[in-house]
Design a protein around this motif. Structure first.
Motif, PDB file in Angstrom:
ATOM      1  N   ALA A   1      -2.651 -17.416  34.042  1.00  0.00           N
ATOM      2  CA  ALA A   1      -2.555 -18.708  33.741  1.00  0.00           C
ATOM      3  C   ALA A   1      -2.558 -19.521  35.331  1.00  0.00           C
ATOM      4  N   ILE A   2      -2.032 -18.692  35.967  1.00  0.00           N
ATOM      5  CA  ILE A   2      -2.118 -19.132  37.599  1.00  0.00           C
ATOM      6  C   ILE A   2      -3.690 -19.392  38.060  1.00  0.00           C
ATOM      7  N   ILE A   3      -4.316 -18.197  37.643  1.00  0.00           N
ATOM      8  CA  ILE A   3      -5.707 -18.213  37.972  1.00  0.00           C
ATOM      9  C   ILE A   3      -6.436 -19.437  37.372  1.00  0.00           C
TER      10      ILE A   3
ATOM     11  N   PHE B   1     -10.419 -13.126  27.459  1.00  0.00           N
ATOM     12  CA  PHE B   1     -10.662 -14.614  27.139  1.00  0.00           C
ATOM     13  C   PHE B   1     -10.780 -15.312  28.432  1.00  0.00           C
ATOM     14  N   VAL B   2     -10.165 -15.039  29.407  1.00  0.00           N
ATOM     15  CA  VAL B   2      -9.838 -16.109  30.763  1.00  0.00           C
ATOM     16  C   VAL B   2     -11.352 -15.971  31.189  1.00  0.00           C
ATOM     17  N   ILE B   3     -11.895 -14.690  31.401  1.00  0.00           N
ATOM     18  CA  ILE B   3     -13.085 -14.804  31.968  1.00  0.00           C
ATOM     19  C   ILE B   3     -14.389 -15.791  31.005  1.00  0.00           C
ATOM     20  N   MET B   4     -14.161 -15.604  29.867  1.00  0.00           N
ATOM     21  CA  MET B   4     -15.297 -16.406  29.407  1.00  0.00           C
ATOM     22  C   MET B   4     -14.494 -17.933  29.286  1.00  0.00           C
ATOM     23  N   LEU B   5     -13.314 -18.090  29.319  1.00  0.00           N
ATOM     24  CA  LEU B   5     -12.796 -19.357  29.471  1.00  0.00           C
ATOM     25  C   LEU B   5     -13.409 -20.059  30.615  1.00  0.00           C
ATOM     26  N   LEU B   6     -13.232 -19.338  31.718  1.00  0.00           N
ATOM     27  CA  LEU B   6     -13.887 -19.817  32.865  1.00  0.00           C
ATOM     28  C   LEU B   6     -15.354 -19.701  33.010  1.00  0.00           C
TER      29      LEU B   6
ATOM     30  N   ALA C   1      -5.139 -22.007  36.647  1.00  0.00           N
ATOM     31  CA  ALA C   1      -4.635 -23.506  37.236  1.00  0.00           C
ATOM     32  C   ALA C   1      -5.379 -23.840  38.660  1.00  0.00           C
ATOM     33  N   ILE C   2      -5.762 -22.421  39.301  1.00  0.00           N
ATOM     34  CA  ILE C   2      -6.253 -22.665  40.668  1.00  0.00           C
ATOM     35  C   ILE C   2      -7.705 -22.850  40.352  1.00  0.00           C
ATOM     36  N   PHE C   3      -8.287 -22.336  39.353  1.00  0.00           N
ATOM     37  CA  PHE C   3      -9.666 -22.658  39.206  1.00  0.00           C
ATOM     38  C   PHE C   3      -9.953 -24.162  38.756  1.00  0.00           C
ATOM     39  N   ARG C   4      -8.842 -24.828  38.209  1.00  0.00           N
ATOM     40  CA  ARG C   4      -8.958 -26.114  37.772  1.00  0.00           C
ATOM     41  C   ARG C   4      -9.291 -27.038  39.016  1.00  0.00           C
ATOM     42  N   HIS C   5      -8.433 -26.474  40.220  1.00  0.00           N
ATOM     43  CA  HIS C   5      -8.370 -27.194  41.265  1.00  0.00           C
ATOM     44  C   HIS C   5      -9.649 -26.884  42.364  1.00  0.00           C
ATOM     45  N   THR C   6      -9.912 -25.610  42.301  1.00  0.00           N
ATOM     46  CA  THR C   6     -10.909 -25.130  43.624  1.00  0.00           C
ATOM     47  C   THR C   6     -12.195 -25.213  42.738  1.00  0.00           C
TER      48      THR C   6
END
Lengths: 98, 687, 187
Positions: A76-78, C70-75, A80-85
């Protein structure tokens, strides 16, 4: 079931995890290497539970539970960070530099 | 130093009049225990006048009464003490103990005064002549705005000088020694608004300090070898405790003599005395003629037992004394400032005193000290009258001419008859004309030198130098009198109307000193004059000098030799005077403004052989350079400021910067650090 | 027999781990890690920890790794141009890893040796049969014939370790709430 080789295997996996943490740039892969390290430790616990009874396996139980919680929060933190950077490069997380 | 002295003198207030215990081989009267009052009175004068100087500087009336009064009071006490000591001459020194100053290990120093024949003589001179000069100053300094400050410093000086001569051990003497140096500085630079005067004061103090180092070295060596610094104990222990002519006693006495060259203006540390003429004339009379500069002679007389045990040093003392006598006399031949001539004359006469004590004639040295105090004080005060008159005259016509330059004087006999007459008496005394006091004292010194020469031929040289100096003394004194009082007046037509004799308050002391200069010889007449008491001073000082005389007893020449010596000395004196009067009377003297520049040898003499310039180049410049370049820029700015202060700041900043490098904000670096720490910990566990 | 299987599984696990740390594509990394976890599950079975082996597959490989995916694909991250850090860092990383390995092995030898010495000071018991050195543990393990491993774990878990169990459940709740909060667009 031999104890020694299991412990050695655990050490090897742990070291590989360490190398991965130091070498990878992608934050998520970094996180996965941390999970690898946790698994190596689990192996250690299980191997030694042969000698010391069920306490080892109970430890592994707890470790897994906590690892799950940690993975959830960490990812979840990652996010959130991804949304910023806008990137998951380790270098981009440097706002706390002094 | 001043602080410790002031703090030290405070208990005197409580103890002086009664609480002091007098420890002595003989019983001491109440008078001697009141010796502290003699020191305390001038000190109180300092405080009172000082307070007035700070808060009511125009209350001149009170100062005029307090200043001289404390001195006269001290003089009265001195006379009473003299009578007391006279009544029991062989009782040994009376020690008046005030309190224990320092007790460190085996070192026990007490603030203690020693009253014996020598200190009584010095006390009488200091307080007696001091009183006369204080009275003179009331008239001389009347118009000066710093009147109260002047008297406070002058009183303080007398207090310190008395401590110096009354001290029973070297440290107490040293307190007085330093104190008079301080007061000398304060009084030379009295008109400090003029930088030259302040510089002269500094020069005096600093050159004195160089000599003081010698006194300290002597004290340390003395303590180390004999274990005591008390004069009475030194006199007991030294003859057996030290090797006669050995290295230690030579070291001690040489070091003491270095101090004397500083305080008493001998070669090489005499350069401050001529510059000290920048102070008021009564100061020159008191400090730089009668008292402070004689402290060196007193010191040698006081530690005579040591000097008698060190023949090498005594020879050096006599040699330097003789050399200084001649050297200074030559410079005096060509000076035009009236006070400078007298200053070099003082240096020269001090040389005579050291020649005396170096020869072992301690009494002769003290005798000359006393007679010199009389006639030199008279000369200085007389010149003060002259300068006072000249200053008044030139001031009235707003002339820029120098009131102290003799080339601007001349024919003042008509305007200042009393001053002229009394100064003439002093001139005859200093030249050594018979009957006058200087004749007896100077002659005794030369006679002793001559008789010493029978054992050590080098003394013939010293004796010859003494004779040469006597000739030159007579010459320059005659020149001074001639240029100032005789011939045509060169001050100027308009100024002449304003020239007048000094008021009685100034001429009175001159009279007393004139009588003393005339009759002072009575103190120690030689044996061949029938009907009059002879060798009074010899007998008086014998108990004090007895330990020394055991080593260096000397007999005066008798009979034919004696007569020849006396005749020779008289001849020289008369010849010198005659030559002096004649050579300046004949030449057409011109006023200072129109005088031609000096040439050749005269020029060198006029510029005092360029000694000051030499010292400046060889000592002062390197020292200043060393201070500025090595010590200031190198050590102070570079090392202490740069390395230590800024350096430590820079180090802290640098370390902080290093620390900040760790805070990269990058997770990868943090992880690495983390793991390195873990690896390190595990390493510890695998041991 | 068991040993051979162990070594095969161990080899697979190690290869998978190496693959995980060096794969360029993050999804490939995840798959390698899953493979490693399967290998580990097998080894757990060999050790007689069936319950743990199964949860490993169910929870770790099945849930956590899927979460990662999931997260990898989300990003929507593709291949990074150079997904390893700068060469100096690589050298440092390898060095640290090597040192760590050596230390851990040394530690392992030390502690295993100590166990052997404690068990049998005369030194006849070999490292390979530690079960013989701890009769109590052997008895506990022997009891699994009736209850099964699950029973054994359950007994420990709900009696001795009850409090940590409850706390862990609270922890999981907190994690769930936290993950939701952190991942929201607007709080």
């Amino acid at each position: 079931m031999p104890l020694g080789p299991s412990l050695v295997l655990s050490a090897v996996l742990f070291s590989i995890g360490v190398v991965g943490v130091l070498v990878r740039r992608n934050v998520i892969v970094l996180f996965m290497c941390v999970e690898l390290m946790l698994n190596a430790v689990n192996l250690s616990f299980v191997a030694l539970s042969q000698v010391h009874g069920f306490g080892g396996q109970v430890m592994v139980f707890f470790v897994m539970a906590v690892a799950a919680a940690e993975a959830a929060v960490g990812l979840a933190i990652i996010l959130a960070i991804f949304r910023h950077t806008r990137s998951v490069d380790l270098k981009s997380i440097n706002l706390l530099h002094g | 130093m001043t602080f410790s002295v002031l703090a030290g003198l405070a208990p005197l207030l409580a103890q002086a009049t009664g609480g002091a215990e007098a420890a002595a081989p003989a019983s001491s009267g109440g008078v001697v225990s009141a010796i502290g009052m003699a020191v305390l009175l001038p000190f109180l004068g300092f405080l009172v006048n000082g307070a007035l100087a700070l808060w009511r500087p125009d209350a001149k009336r009170i100062v005029s009464m307090v200043g001289p009064a404390v001195l006269v009071g001290s003089f009265v006490i001195a006379i009473l003490v003299f009578l007391e000591v006279r009544s029991a001459p062989h009782a040994g020194p009376i020690l008046v103990h005030y309190w224990d100053w320092m007790t460190v290990g085996t070192l026990e120093l007490a603030l203690q005064f020693q009253v014996d024949q020598l200190s009584v003589v010095m006390m009488l001179v200091i307080t007696g002549i001091g009183s006369l000069i204080h009275i003179f100053s009331v008239g001389y300094m009347r118009a000066d705005p710093g009147y109260a400050r002047y008297f406070s410093y002058l009183n303080l000086f007398v207090a310190f000088m008395l401590i110096l001569v009354l001290g029973s051990n070297l440290p107490v003497l040293f307190i007085g020694w330093e104190g008079v140096g301080l007061c000398s500085y304060l009084l030379i630079g009295f008109w400090y608004q003029d930088k030259a005067n302040a510089d002269a004061g500094k020069k005096a103090f600093i050159v004195n300090r160089i000599g003081d180092f010698g006194v300290l070295v002597a004290m340390f060596t003395l303590w180390w070898s004999l274990g005591t610094l008390e004069f009475s104990e030194i006199a007991e222990l030294a003859p057996t405790g030290l090797v006669v002519g050995g290295g230690i006693v030579t070291l001690i006495t040489m070091a003491l003599f270095v101090g004397c060259t500083g305080k008493s203006a001998q070669i090489p540390l005499y350069t401050w005395l001529p510059d000290a003429m920048a102070g008021p004339t009564p100061v020159s009379a008191l400090i730089h003629a009668a008292t402070m500069v004689t402290a060196g002679v007193y010191l040698v007389a006081r530690t005579s037992v040591l000097f008698a045990m060190a023949p090498t040093t005594s020879m050096v003392v006599a040699g330097i004394g003789a050399l200084t006598a001649v050297f200074a006399a030559t410079i005096g031949l060509r000076q035009y400032d009236i006070k400078k001539v007298l200053a070099y004359s003082t240096v020269s006469q001090l040389g005579y005193m050291f020649l005396a004590v170096g020869t072992g004639a301690y009494v002769a040295g003290v005798f000359h000290l006393v007679t010199h105090a009389f006639f030199k004080a008279l000369l200085f005060l007389g010149s003060g009258s002259v300068i006072h008159a000249m200053h008044h005259a030139l001031h009235a016509t707003h002339s820029p001419a120098d009131p102290q330059d003799m080339r601007n004087m001349g024919g003042l006999k008509r305007y200042l008859p009393w001053t002229y007459g009394l100064m003439m008496i002093a001139t005859l005394a200093i030249a050594g004309i018979p009957i006058f006091s200087g004749f007896f004292s100077k002659d005794e010194i030369l006679a002793f030198a001559f008789s010493r020469a029978a054992e050590a031929p080098i003394w013939y040289l010293f004796w010859g130098m003494g004779l040469a100096a006597a000739l030159m003394t007579a010459f320059y004194m005659a020149r001074l009198m001639s240029m100032t009082f005789l011939g045509q007046n060169r001050t100027g037509q308009a100024e002449q109307e304003h020239l007048h004799e000094a008021p009685w308050i100034m001429t009175g002391p001159l009279l007393v000193l004139g009588v003393l200069s005339l009759a002072g010889g009575l103190l120690n007449l030689p044996g061949f004059i029938p009907g009059l008491p002879h060798h009074l001073l010899d007998t008086w000082l014998e108990p004090v000098l007895e330990p020394a005389l055991r080593f260096a007893a000397l007999d005066l020449p008798h009979g034919a030799t004696e007569a020849m010596l006396i005749a020779g000395a008289v001849f020289i004196a008369v010849a010198g005077l005659a030559w002096g009067f004649r050579s300046t009377g004949r030449a057409a003297l011109v006023a200072a403004g129109e005088a031609p520049d000096e040439r050749g040898l005269w020029r060198v003499i006029y510029h005092k052989y360029y000694i000051d310039e030499l010292y400046h180049a060889v000592v002062v410049r390197p020292l200043v350079g060393l201070s500025r370049i090595v010590l200031w820029k190198g050590v102070d700015k570079g090392l202490i400021d740069g390395l230590m202060v800024h350096g430590s700041a820079a180090t802290a900043r640098g370390l902080g910067w290093l620390g900040s490098r760790l805070q990269t904000g990058q997770v990868g670096v943090y992880v690495l650090t983390f793991l390195l720490g873990a690896v390190w910990l595990l390493r510890a566990m695998t041991r | 027999m068991a040993e051979t299987v162990f070594y095969i599984l161990a080899a697979c696990t190690v290869v998978s781990a190496l693959g995980c740390i060096s794969a360029r594509n993050p999804v490939a990394s995840v798959m390698w890690l899953v493979s490693a976890m399967f290998g580990l599950a097998g080894i757990y079975l060999l050790h007689g920890a069936e319950f743990i082996a199964v949860i490993q597959v169910l929870v770790y490989a099945g849930a956590i790794m899927v979460l990662f995916l999931f997260v990898i694909m989300l990003l929507n991250i593709g291949d990074g141009p150079a997904d390893l850090r700068a060469p100096p860092m690589r050298v440092v990383g390898l060095a640290v890893g090597a040192v760590l390995l050596l230390e851990l092995v040394a530690l392992g030898r030390y502690s295993a040796g100590r166990i052997a010495v404690e068990a049998d000071p005369l030194g006849s018991t070999a490292l390979s049969s530690p079960t013989a050195a701890f009769p109590g543990a052997a008895q506990a393990l022997a009891g699994t014939a009736e209850r099964g491993v699950v029973g054994g774990i359950a007994e420990s878990l709900f009696t001795t370790y009850l409090v940590p169990f409850e706390i862990t459940s609270v922890l999981l709740l907190a994690a769930a709430v936290g993950a939701v909060v952190l991942a929201k667009r607007k709080i």
